[in-house]
Motif scaffolding. Structure first.
Motif, short mmCIF file in Angstrom:
data_model
loop_
_atom_site.label_atom_id
_atom_site.label_comp_id
_atom_site.label_asym_id
_atom_site.label_seq_id
_atom_site.Cartn_x
_atom_site.Cartn_y
_atom_site.Cartn_z
N THR A 2 17.01 39.08 72.72
CA THR A 2 18.20 39.73 72.19
C THR A 2 17.82 40.95 71.35
OG1 THR A 2 18.23 38.37 70.19
CG2 THR A 2 19.39 37.51 72.13
N ARG A 3 18.82 41.81 71.11
CA ARG A 3 18.57 43.01 70.31
C ARG A 3 18.08 42.68 68.91
NH1 ARG A 3 21.74 45.87 66.71
NH2 ARG A 3 21.03 48.02 66.37
N LEU A 7 14.41 43.81 67.32
CA LEU A 7 14.31 44.58 66.08
C LEU A 7 13.43 43.89 65.06
CD1 LEU A 7 15.19 46.96 64.32
CD2 LEU A 7 17.23 45.64 63.69
N SER A 192 15.10 47.89 70.81
CA SER A 192 16.35 47.37 70.23
C SER A 192 17.40 48.48 70.13
CB SER A 192 16.08 46.77 68.85
OG SER A 192 15.78 47.77 67.89
N VAL A 195 18.76 49.08 73.62
CA VAL A 195 19.72 48.04 74.01
C VAL A 195 21.09 48.33 73.41
CG1 VAL A 195 20.31 45.60 73.73
CG2 VAL A 195 17.99 46.24 74.36
N ALA A 196 21.11 48.72 72.13
CA ALA A 196 22.37 49.06 71.49
C ALA A 196 23.03 50.25 72.17
CB ALA A 196 22.13 49.37 70.01
N GLN A 199 24.50 49.12 75.50
CA GLN A 199 25.70 48.30 75.31
C GLN A 199 26.90 49.14 74.91
OE1 GLN A 199 24.35 45.42 72.45
NE2 GLN A 199 23.51 44.05 74.00
#
Length: 211
Positions: A2-3, A7, A192, A195-196, A199
């Motif tokens: 996951t993000r 991170l 990370s 990914v944000a 999204q």
């Protein structure tokens, strides 16, 4: 992963590298610890023409214009050809940030290299730039192509690069550990952010296409 996990693992790796560098240079930049001098002695004792020649190949491939320009450009071009432009941006940004982080820490700690190194190198022993670059490429490969065989090749490449740096006595063992932490940490942090970004970006079908 996951993000948040990307991170925090990334931040943890960078903080670990900073803590390692601080502890190694606390007694002065010219005071290597026992594990470093011991490992360097082992590397000197097992040197052979073949090992030095192989390490010199890694020295050229893992640094200079090949690692700085050729390999990144080839990877970015290949990703653009298969229309993975976000991955291409991820690779380009990560490699740039990794180089910057390594140079910043080299300047910050100013650690002296082994006196018996076999190749010329720039200022600052900690962290190892070659190993950081190898770890960055390895982590990029694992995140972009999560396959077992990719992981195995990535681990082999990073460890082989680290070994080659100590075989040439151009770095202490702990320098290569620091390089691994920096390379992996930077990649996870940038990952990370990517990914944000992905999204928050609407699918192509939902974007307005100019007519």
């Amino acid at each position: 992963m996951t993000r948040p996990a990307l991170l925090w693992w990334g931040v943890g790796a960078i903080l670990a590298a900073i803590a390692l560098g601080s502890s190694l240079t606390a007694a002065g930049p010219d005071a290597p610890i026992a594990i470093d001098t011991g490992w360097n002695a082992v590397m000197v004792s097992i040197r052979s023409e073949f090992l030095v020649g192989l390490a010199d190949v890694f020295n050229h491939v893992g640094g200079g214009w090949i690692a700085t320009y050729l390999i990144p450009l080839l990877i970015v071009a290949a990703l653009l050809l298969v229309k993975r432009w976000q991955a291409a941006v991820f690779v380009a940004v990560t490699l740039l940030v990794s180089v910057g982080a390594v140079q910043l820490l080299k300047s910050l700690f100013g650690r002296a290299r082994p006196v018996d190194m076999l190749v010329a190198s720039d200022f600052g022993s900690f962290p190892s730039g070659h190993t950081a670059n190898a770890a960055t490429l390895a982590m990029l490969a694992v995140l972009l192509f999560p396959r077992l065989w990719v992981v195995l090749i990535a681990v082999f490449w990073t460890l082989a690069m680290a070994l080659s740096r100590t075989a040439l006595s151009v770095h202490w063992l702990t320098d290569t550990i620091g390089g691994m932490l920096v390379g992996a940490g930077v990649t996870l942090i940038v990952g990370s952010i990517m990914v944000a970004w992905a999204q928050s970006s609407p699918p192509l079908s939902e974007t307005e296409v100019p007519r």
